[in-house]
Design a protein around this motif. Structure first.
Motif, PDB file in Angstrom:
ATOM      1  N   GLU A 103       0.826  -1.207   0.000  1.00  0.00           N
ATOM      2  CA  GLU A 103       0.000   0.000   0.000  1.00  0.00           C
ATOM      3  C   GLU A 103       0.861   1.259   0.000  1.00  0.00           C
ATOM      4  O   GLU A 103       0.596   2.216  -0.735  1.00  0.00           O
ATOM      5  CB  GLU A 103      -0.921  -0.008   1.224  1.00  0.00           C
ATOM      6  CG  GLU A 103      -1.771   1.238   1.363  1.00  0.00           C
ATOM      7  CD  GLU A 103      -2.687   1.190   2.587  1.00  0.00           C
ATOM      8  OE1 GLU A 103      -3.055   2.275   3.070  1.00  0.00           O
ATOM      9  OE2 GLU A 103      -3.027   0.085   3.033  1.00  0.00           O
ATOM     10  N   LYS A 104       1.891   1.274   0.837  1.00  0.00           N
ATOM     11  CA  LYS A 104       2.765   2.444   0.932  1.00  0.00           C
ATOM     12  C   LYS A 104       3.388   2.784  -0.421  1.00  0.00           C
ATOM     13  O   LYS A 104       3.443   3.956  -0.818  1.00  0.00           O
ATOM     14  CB  LYS A 104       3.861   2.191   1.966  1.00  0.00           C
ATOM     15  CG  LYS A 104       4.904   3.295   2.070  1.00  0.00           C
ATOM     16  CD  LYS A 104       6.007   2.898   3.040  1.00  0.00           C
ATOM     17  CE  LYS A 104       7.099   3.951   3.107  1.00  0.00           C
ATOM     18  NZ  LYS A 104       8.198   3.552   4.022  1.00  0.00           N
ATOM     19  N   ILE A 105       3.844   1.768  -1.134  1.00  0.00           N
ATOM     20  CA  ILE A 105       4.475   1.985  -2.434  1.00  0.00           C
ATOM     21  C   ILE A 105       3.447   2.494  -3.440  1.00  0.00           C
ATOM     22  O   ILE A 105       3.735   3.392  -4.240  1.00  0.00           O
ATOM     23  CB  ILE A 105       5.127   0.681  -2.938  1.00  0.00           C
ATOM     24  CG1 ILE A 105       6.253   0.244  -1.985  1.00  0.00           C
ATOM     25  CG2 ILE A 105       5.658   0.862  -4.345  1.00  0.00           C
ATOM     26  CD1 ILE A 105       7.397   1.230  -1.844  1.00  0.00           C
ATOM     27  N   ALA A 106       2.250   1.946  -3.407  1.00  0.00           N
ATOM     28  CA  ALA A 106       1.198   2.397  -4.321  1.00  0.00           C
ATOM     29  C   ALA A 106       0.904   3.880  -4.122  1.00  0.00           C
ATOM     30  O   ALA A 106       0.802   4.645  -5.089  1.00  0.00           O
ATOM     31  CB  ALA A 106      -0.067   1.568  -4.116  1.00  0.00           C
ATOM     32  N   ILE A 149      -5.698   0.697  -5.229  1.00  0.00           N
ATOM     33  CA  ILE A 149      -5.124   1.222  -6.466  1.00  0.00           C
ATOM     34  C   ILE A 149      -6.184   1.959  -7.273  1.00  0.00           C
ATOM     35  O   ILE A 149      -5.916   3.021  -7.853  1.00  0.00           O
ATOM     36  CB  ILE A 149      -4.505   0.077  -7.284  1.00  0.00           C
ATOM     37  CG1 ILE A 149      -3.284  -0.489  -6.540  1.00  0.00           C
ATOM     38  CG2 ILE A 149      -4.094   0.556  -8.680  1.00  0.00           C
ATOM     39  CD1 ILE A 149      -2.737  -1.773  -7.131  1.00  0.00           C
ATOM     40  N   ALA A 150      -7.386   1.425  -7.314  1.00  0.00           N
ATOM     41  CA  ALA A 150      -8.467   2.069  -8.058  1.00  0.00           C
ATOM     42  C   ALA A 150      -8.789   3.462  -7.519  1.00  0.00           C
ATOM     43  O   ALA A 150      -9.297   4.309  -8.250  1.00  0.00           O
ATOM     44  CB  ALA A 150      -9.719   1.192  -8.026  1.00  0.00           C
ATOM     45  N   SER A 151      -8.458   3.698  -6.254  1.00  0.00           N
ATOM     46  CA  SER A 151      -8.755   4.993  -5.630  1.00  0.00           C
ATOM     47  C   SER A 151      -7.651   6.026  -5.845  1.00  0.00           C
ATOM     48  O   SER A 151      -7.840   7.202  -5.518  1.00  0.00           O
ATOM     49  CB  SER A 151      -8.972   4.805  -4.121  1.00  0.00           C
ATOM     50  OG  SER A 151      -7.734   4.555  -3.451  1.00  0.00           O
ATOM     51  N   LEU A 152      -6.520   5.607  -6.382  1.00  0.00           N
ATOM     52  CA  LEU A 152      -5.378   6.506  -6.531  1.00  0.00           C
ATOM     53  C   LEU A 152      -5.377   7.127  -7.925  1.00  0.00           C
ATOM     54  O   LEU A 152      -5.381   6.406  -8.926  1.00  0.00           O
ATOM     55  CB  LEU A 152      -4.072   5.755  -6.262  1.00  0.00           C
ATOM     56  CG  LEU A 152      -3.938   5.205  -4.837  1.00  0.00           C
ATOM     57  CD1 LEU A 152      -2.704   4.328  -4.693  1.00  0.00           C
ATOM     58  CD2 LEU A 152      -3.891   6.350  -3.826  1.00  0.00           C
ATOM     59  N   PRO A 153      -5.352   8.460  -8.028  1.00  0.00           N
ATOM     60  CA  PRO A 153      -5.586   9.127  -9.306  1.00  0.00           C
ATOM     61  C   PRO A 153      -4.511   8.915 -10.369  1.00  0.00           C
ATOM     62  O   PRO A 153      -4.817   8.941 -11.563  1.00  0.00           O
ATOM     63  CB  PRO A 153      -5.668  10.609  -8.918  1.00  0.00           C
ATOM     64  CG  PRO A 153      -4.924  10.715  -7.622  1.00  0.00           C
ATOM     65  CD  PRO A 153      -5.174   9.425  -6.918  1.00  0.00           C
ATOM     66  N   GLN A 154      -3.267   8.696  -9.964  1.00  0.00           N
ATOM     67  CA  GLN A 154      -2.198   8.595 -10.953  1.00  0.00           C
ATOM     68  C   GLN A 154      -1.739   7.161 -11.211  1.00  0.00           C
ATOM     69  O   GLN A 154      -0.664   6.936 -11.764  1.00  0.00           O
ATOM     70  CB  GLN A 154      -1.007   9.469 -10.554  1.00  0.00           C
ATOM     71  CG  GLN A 154      -1.211  10.956 -10.837  1.00  0.00           C
ATOM     72  CD  GLN A 154      -1.331  11.244 -12.329  1.00  0.00           C
ATOM     73  OE1 GLN A 154      -2.396  11.114 -12.922  1.00  0.00           O
ATOM     74  NE2 GLN A 154      -0.234  11.628 -12.954  1.00  0.00           N
TER      75      GLN A 154
END
Length: 231
Positions: A103-106, A149-154
């Motif tokens: 999670e931290k890396i994502a 991951i789906a929640s992260l914009p980039q």
């Protein structure tokens, strides 16, 4: 096979034969040339033979080659373990990441991806054989990681990657690949953009393709034996 162009042709023939045996279309499997420890000149030679996608395991080495070859229309994939202090370089230079498992890396990759670049295309690495020496999440953790991951914009989630047990029997290997295929098909029912199952290397690409792989990672069969890294 004396040169890189001939080796690429041979690997593509192997992929074609494997897809035919699996009753799949040849274009349904993409070749990722693993260029780690190899000089930029070898990558350029592979590109001249029609290869576009290249995989790197070491950040500094990869960035060096990306910079040297920025005049060529290449697509760079980071396929190695990701250290926290290397996420910025990965986010700024690579188009794909195959080895996301924390999670931290994502979060760091998304935060550090430059706004002018398209989202980083990412695969979640699955430790399908539960090996203590291997990176990757357990299958039971997939749903939670995919949601993050789906929640992260980039970041854009594209699928899964695995490195199966090296000394597995043919039956064990098939079992692992089949398990990955089930996870991949399940993920496809949840997210529309899932299209990449990265599994299979020089020695097991036929078995991987038989179980739905859409991208095989081949290094030695294209570039020859590994040399000391230039990282």
């Amino acid at each position: 096979m004396n040169n890189i162009a001939e080796r690429i042709k041979e690997v593509r023939n192997q992929i074609k034969q494997a897809t035919q045996a699996a009753q799949r279309q040849p274009h349904s499997v993409q070749l990722l040339a693993v260029s780690k420890t190899k000089p930029a000149a070898d990558v350029a030679a592979a590109h001249a033979a029609g290869q576009v996608d290249f995989g790197e395991n070491y950040v500094q080495e990869g960035v060096q080659k990306i910079t040297q070859l920025q005049h060529l229309p290449l697509t760079w994939h980071f396929i190695g373990p990701i250290q926290s202090n290397k996420t910025k370089d990965i986010a700024e230079h690579f188009a794909w990441v195959h080895s996301l498992d924390r999670e931290k890396i994502a979060r760091r990759l998304s935060q550090q991806r430059p706004a002018h670049l398209p989202p980083l295309q990412v695969l979640i690495q699955i430790n399908i054989d539960d090996e203590s020496s291997k990176a990757g999440i357990a299958p039971a953790q997939l749903e939670q990681m995919a949601q993050l991951i789906a929640s992260l914009p980039q970041l854009q989630l594209r699928g899964l990657m695995t490195i199966p047990q090296a000394d597995a029997s043919t039956d064990q290997q098939a079992h692992s690949f089949a398990a990955m295929q089930r996870l991949f098909l399940q993920l496809q029912t949840q997210y529309d953009q899932i299209d990449t199952l990265s599994m299979g290397m020089s020695n097991d690409l036929a078995a991987a393709i038989a179980h739905g792989s859409t991208m095989v990672r081949v290094g030695t069969a294209i570039f020859g034996a590994r040399t000391n890294s230039i990282k």
